[in-house]
Design a protein around this motif. Structure first.
Motif, PDB file in Angstrom:
ATOM      1  N   ILE A  28      33.751  37.031  12.091  1.00 37.28           N
ATOM      2  CA  ILE A  28      33.622  36.856  10.632  1.00 37.28           C
ATOM      3  C   ILE A  28      35.020  36.828  10.018  1.00 37.28           C
ATOM      4  CG2 ILE A  28      32.616  37.721   8.489  1.00 37.28           C
ATOM      5  CD1 ILE A  28      30.594  39.281  10.128  1.00 37.28           C
ATOM      6  N   CYS A  36      37.550  33.419   9.037  1.00 36.63           N
ATOM      7  CA  CYS A  36      38.268  32.386   9.802  1.00 36.63           C
ATOM      8  C   CYS A  36      39.594  32.060   9.128  1.00 36.63           C
ATOM      9  CB  CYS A  36      37.407  31.132   9.908  1.00 36.63           C
ATOM     10  SG  CYS A  36      35.846  31.420  10.755  1.00 36.63           S
ATOM     11  N   PHE A  83      44.889  34.954  10.380  1.00 35.01           N
ATOM     12  CA  PHE A  83      45.088  35.678  11.648  1.00 35.01           C
ATOM     13  C   PHE A  83      43.981  35.429  12.655  1.00 35.01           C
ATOM     14  CE2 PHE A  83      45.830  39.307  14.489  1.00 35.01           C
ATOM     15  CZ  PHE A  83      47.179  39.081  14.739  1.00 35.01           C
ATOM     16  N   ASP A 101      32.449  32.294   7.683  1.00 31.31           N
ATOM     17  CA  ASP A 101      33.436  32.451   6.609  1.00 31.31           C
ATOM     18  C   ASP A 101      32.785  31.925   5.336  1.00 31.31           C
ATOM     19  OD1 ASP A 101      36.885  32.652   6.610  1.00 31.31           O
ATOM     20  OD2 ASP A 101      35.811  32.094   4.786  1.00 31.31           O
ATOM     21  N   PRO A 140      43.906  47.026   7.767  1.00 25.75           N
ATOM     22  CA  PRO A 140      43.628  48.451   7.658  1.00 25.75           C
ATOM     23  C   PRO A 140      42.123  48.649   7.589  1.00 25.75           C
ATOM     24  CG  PRO A 140      44.405  47.583   5.561  1.00 25.75           C
ATOM     25  CD  PRO A 140      44.480  46.446   6.542  1.00 25.75           C
ATOM     26  N   HIS A 200      41.008  46.901  15.194  1.00 22.08           N
ATOM     27  CA  HIS A 200      41.942  45.980  15.852  1.00 22.08           C
ATOM     28  C   HIS A 200      43.366  46.453  15.543  1.00 22.08           C
ATOM     29  CE1 HIS A 200      42.921  41.802  17.394  1.00 22.08           C
ATOM     30  NE2 HIS A 200      44.080  42.244  16.954  1.00 22.08           N
ATOM     31  N   PHE A 203      49.223  46.728  17.732  1.00 23.51           N
ATOM     32  CA  PHE A 203      50.652  46.852  18.047  1.00 23.51           C
ATOM     33  C   PHE A 203      50.888  47.752  19.268  1.00 23.51           C
ATOM     34  CE2 PHE A 203      53.628  45.349  14.439  1.00 23.51           C
ATOM     35  CZ  PHE A 203      52.835  44.246  14.177  1.00 23.51           C
ATOM     36  N   GLN A 233      50.400  34.907   4.301  1.00 25.85           N
ATOM     37  CA  GLN A 233      49.440  35.918   3.841  1.00 25.85           C
ATOM     38  C   GLN A 233      49.727  36.239   2.365  1.00 25.85           C
ATOM     39  OE1 GLN A 233      50.704  38.215   7.608  1.00 25.85           O
ATOM     40  NE2 GLN A 233      48.764  39.164   7.088  1.00 25.85           N
ATOM     41  N   TYR A 261      48.078  37.253  -0.118  1.00 26.11           N
ATOM     42  CA  TYR A 261      47.479  38.467  -0.692  1.00 26.11           C
ATOM     43  C   TYR A 261      48.397  39.683  -0.524  1.00 26.11           C
ATOM     44  CZ  TYR A 261      46.290  39.192   4.237  1.00 26.11           C
ATOM     45  OH  TYR A 261      46.370  39.333   5.594  1.00 26.11           O
ATOM     46  N   ILE A 268      53.075  39.731  18.921  1.00 27.54           N
ATOM     47  CA  ILE A 268      51.806  40.140  18.308  1.00 27.54           C
ATOM     48  C   ILE A 268      50.655  39.407  18.990  1.00 27.54           C
ATOM     49  CG2 ILE A 268      50.447  39.944  16.189  1.00 27.54           C
ATOM     50  CD1 ILE A 268      52.950  40.603  14.588  1.00 27.54           C
TER      51      ILE A 268
HETATM   52  P1  NAD Z   1      42.952  35.543   5.230  1.00 26.97           P
HETATM   53  O1  NAD Z   1      42.751  35.775   3.777  1.00 26.97           O
HETATM   54  O2  NAD Z   1      43.823  34.420   5.665  1.00 26.97           O
HETATM   55  O3  NAD Z   1      41.541  35.345   5.955  1.00 26.97           O
HETATM   56  C1  NAD Z   1      40.419  36.115   5.657  1.00 26.97           C
HETATM   57  C2  NAD Z   1      39.214  35.197   5.690  1.00 26.97           C
HETATM   58  O4  NAD Z   1      38.038  36.001   5.549  1.00 26.97           O
HETATM   59  C3  NAD Z   1      39.177  34.154   4.574  1.00 26.97           C
HETATM   60  O5  NAD Z   1      39.020  32.874   5.140  1.00 26.97           O
HETATM   61  C4  NAD Z   1      37.991  34.564   3.700  1.00 26.97           C
HETATM   62  O6  NAD Z   1      37.309  33.459   3.146  1.00 26.97           O
HETATM   63  C5  NAD Z   1      37.117  35.304   4.710  1.00 26.97           C
HETATM   64  N1  NAD Z   1      36.244  36.310   4.130  1.00 26.97           N
HETATM   65  C6  NAD Z   1      36.568  37.343   3.325  1.00 26.97           C
HETATM   66  N2  NAD Z   1      35.485  38.090   3.027  1.00 26.97           N
HETATM   67  C7  NAD Z   1      34.448  37.516   3.661  1.00 26.97           C
HETATM   68  C8  NAD Z   1      33.057  37.832   3.757  1.00 26.97           C
HETATM   69  N3  NAD Z   1      32.544  38.884   3.134  1.00 26.97           N
HETATM   70  N4  NAD Z   1      32.270  37.029   4.497  1.00 26.97           N
HETATM   71  C9  NAD Z   1      32.792  35.954   5.125  1.00 26.97           C
HETATM   72  N5  NAD Z   1      34.089  35.606   5.083  1.00 26.97           N
HETATM   73  C10 NAD Z   1      34.912  36.378   4.354  1.00 26.97           C
HETATM   74  O7  NAD Z   1      43.477  36.922   5.815  1.00 26.97           O
HETATM   75  P2  NAD Z   1      44.308  37.155   7.176  1.00 26.97           P
HETATM   76  O8  NAD Z   1      45.752  37.085   6.864  1.00 26.97           O
HETATM   77  O9  NAD Z   1      43.749  36.342   8.268  1.00 26.97           O
HETATM   78  O10 NAD Z   1      44.001  38.705   7.424  1.00 26.97           O
HETATM   79  C11 NAD Z   1      42.746  39.134   7.863  1.00 26.97           C
HETATM   80  C12 NAD Z   1      42.883  40.560   8.361  1.00 26.97           C
HETATM   81  O11 NAD Z   1      43.750  40.560   9.492  1.00 26.97           O
HETATM   82  C13 NAD Z   1      43.516  41.519   7.344  1.00 26.97           C
HETATM   83  O12 NAD Z   1      42.832  42.735   7.381  1.00 26.97           O
HETATM   84  C14 NAD Z   1      44.956  41.675   7.827  1.00 26.97           C
HETATM   85  O13 NAD Z   1      45.513  42.936   7.521  1.00 26.97           O
HETATM   86  C15 NAD Z   1      44.771  41.533   9.307  1.00 26.97           C
HETATM   87  N6  NAD Z   1      45.959  41.101  10.042  1.00 26.97           N
HETATM   88  C16 NAD Z   1      46.207  41.752  11.188  1.00 26.97           C
HETATM   89  C17 NAD Z   1      47.311  41.435  11.951  1.00 26.97           C
HETATM   90  C18 NAD Z   1      47.538  42.205  13.225  1.00 26.97           C
HETATM   91  O14 NAD Z   1      48.534  42.031  13.899  1.00 26.97           O
HETATM   92  N7  NAD Z   1      46.623  43.091  13.583  1.00 26.97           N
HETATM   93  C19 NAD Z   1      48.191  40.428  11.532  1.00 26.97           C
HETATM   94  C20 NAD Z   1      47.875  39.738  10.347  1.00 26.97           C
HETATM   95  C21 NAD Z   1      46.751  40.081   9.605  1.00 26.97           C
END
Ligand code: NAD
Ligand code: 89Y
Length: 352
Positions: free
Chosen positions: A9, A11, A14, A35, A97, A122, A125, A163, A165, A289
């Motif tokens: 869930i 897309c 990341f 998504d 988080p 997830h 690191f 990112q 946000y 990463i």
């Molecule tokens: P993003 O905004 O690019 O992607 C999130 C996606 O989720 C969007 O496409 C959005 O439409 C979808 N979404 C949100 N709520 C939804 C719902 N209720 N139902 C269906 N789809 C939904 O964000 P991102 O940068 O990919 O980050 C996603 C997560 O990954 C964050 O929590 C971020 O902190 C984490 N992240 C982790 C790492 C890591 O190394 N672990 C690195 C980058 C980001």
């Protein structure tokens, strides 16, 4: 043994790494994606040839047909989605988080425990191979008893273009990146009991703090510094390397920029290159990463199959998230904050 079937869930930015990781994972594959943004759903569905596509998580769970769900949405949706998965009895991975508040995080862990479903955050690191190399070196006994350490992530890399946000939240670097460094500190030096933190915003174009320094008291009389910055311009940009220093009774360890691990003791000084491999789908500088994504996913498959609690289970992650909460509280009030103050019900109260 048949492959575990997963649904993903979110897309976004990341999740593409996660999809690549799942494609390479042994013993698991993604069978459905979701998504709420149709364009992102289409892009990931087409790239990874996934035909089962959903705009709503409710519809995804109603159709079912998978053993676990991988939630890669941003923090605001984590609790609702994890609780939805728990109601459907589906094992769950959730991105960091874990939640916006400790109350939400504890409720999520409790919901999964009550439903009897496995729950992993997830928190990748600590799965990076250079960080594993540091831990293995400590465990080899070369530096003796550890008494001090530092986990440092200082960069001027533009994370906001990928990112956006991250520029808008009241909380930034501790919640987004410091959370990893705090988890690495726990992984290497053990659980912490108290935090003293200072934060600053240097970049005027963002809402949250982009510099943070945390002093941690660990059980076992180890003191560590966890420091992170996205306002640090260096001659060679280190993103996304985590640098580590360890002082022990018999010697020292330094994981320095360029993935050099230096071990020094009375027997001499040894420098090893611990740069992670660039996986077929990965690209520097993110390869560090990206490799850890593949490793944590394989760990999940093995843990789920064996019925074992994953290393970064939701229960375990409460201890990391408590350090995030304690850091913000400490910085806001200018005092040392004990972990016991921010963690409501101790994780041991949740059944595994
Ligand atoms: P993003 O905004 O690019 O992607 C999130 C996606 O989720 C969007 O496409 C959005 O439409 C979808 N979404 C949100 N709520 C939804 C719902 N209720 N139902 C269906 N789809 C939904 O964000 P991102 O940068 O990919 O980050 C996603 C997560 O990954 C964050 O929590 C971020 O902190 C984490 N992240 C982790 C790492 C890591 O190394 N672990 C690195 C980058 C980001
Ligand atoms: O979101 C962050 C993360 O988890 O790792 C690096 C990052 O992408 C930007 O700080």
């Amino acid at each position: 043994m048949a492959d575990l079937k997963g649904a993903l869930i979110g897309c976004g930015f990341f999740a593409v790494n996660q999809m690549h990781g799942w494609r390479d994972a042994e013993g698991a594959r993604i069978v459905a994606i979701c998504d709420r943004d149709p364009e992102r759903l289409r892009a990931v569905g087409d790239e990874f040839a996934i035909t089962r596509r959903y705009l709503s998580a409710d519809d995804l769970f109603a159709d079912g047909g998978f053993d676990f769900v991988d939630i890669a949405t941003t923090v605001g949706s984590h609790r609702a989605l994890v609780e939805l998965a728990a109601r459907h009895g589906i094992a769950t991975i959730c991105q960091k988080p874990i939640a916006p508040t400790m109350e939400d995080a504890e409720a999520m862990v409790e919901a999964c425990a009550k439903a009897g479903v496995a729950f992993m955050v997830h928190e990748n690191f600590r799965w990076q191979s250079p960080i594993r190399a540091v831990k293995a070196a400590i465990d080899s006994g070369t530096v003796g008893e550890v008494f001090w350490g530092r986990v440092s992530f200082r960069s001027g890399y533009d994370v906001f273009s990928g990112q956006p946000y991250l520029a808008t939240g009241k909380r930034f670097i501790i919640e987004d990146l410091g959370i990893h460094a705090l988890d690495v500190a726990r992984y290497i030096f053990g659980d912490a009991t108290a935090v003293t933190a200072r934060t600053r915003r240097v970049n005027p174009a963002i809402a949250g703090e982009d510099v943070a320094t945390m002093l941690l008291d660990h059980k076992g009389a180890i003191t560590s510094i966890v420091d992170c910055s996205y306002a640090t311009r260096l001659p060679i940009e280190p993103f996304p390397e985590t640098l580590i220093e360890v002082d022990g009774s018999k010697g020292t360890l330094r994981l320095s920029q360029g993935y050099h691990l230096t071990m020094h003791s009375k027997d001499g000084t040894k420098v090893t290159n611990v740069e992670p491999p660039v996986l077929s789908w990965a690209a520097p500088p993110w390869h560090n990463i990206q490799e850890s994504v593949a490793r944590i996913q394989q760990h999940w498959v093995e843990a789920l199959r064996a019925g074992r609690e994953p290393d970064t289970s939701g229960r375990d992650n409460l201890e990391t998230f408590a350090l995030v909460e304690a850091s913000y509280l400490s910085a806001a009030e200018g005092r040392t904050v004990s972990v016991a103050e921010v963690i409501g019900r101790r994780p041991s109260q949740f059944s595994r």
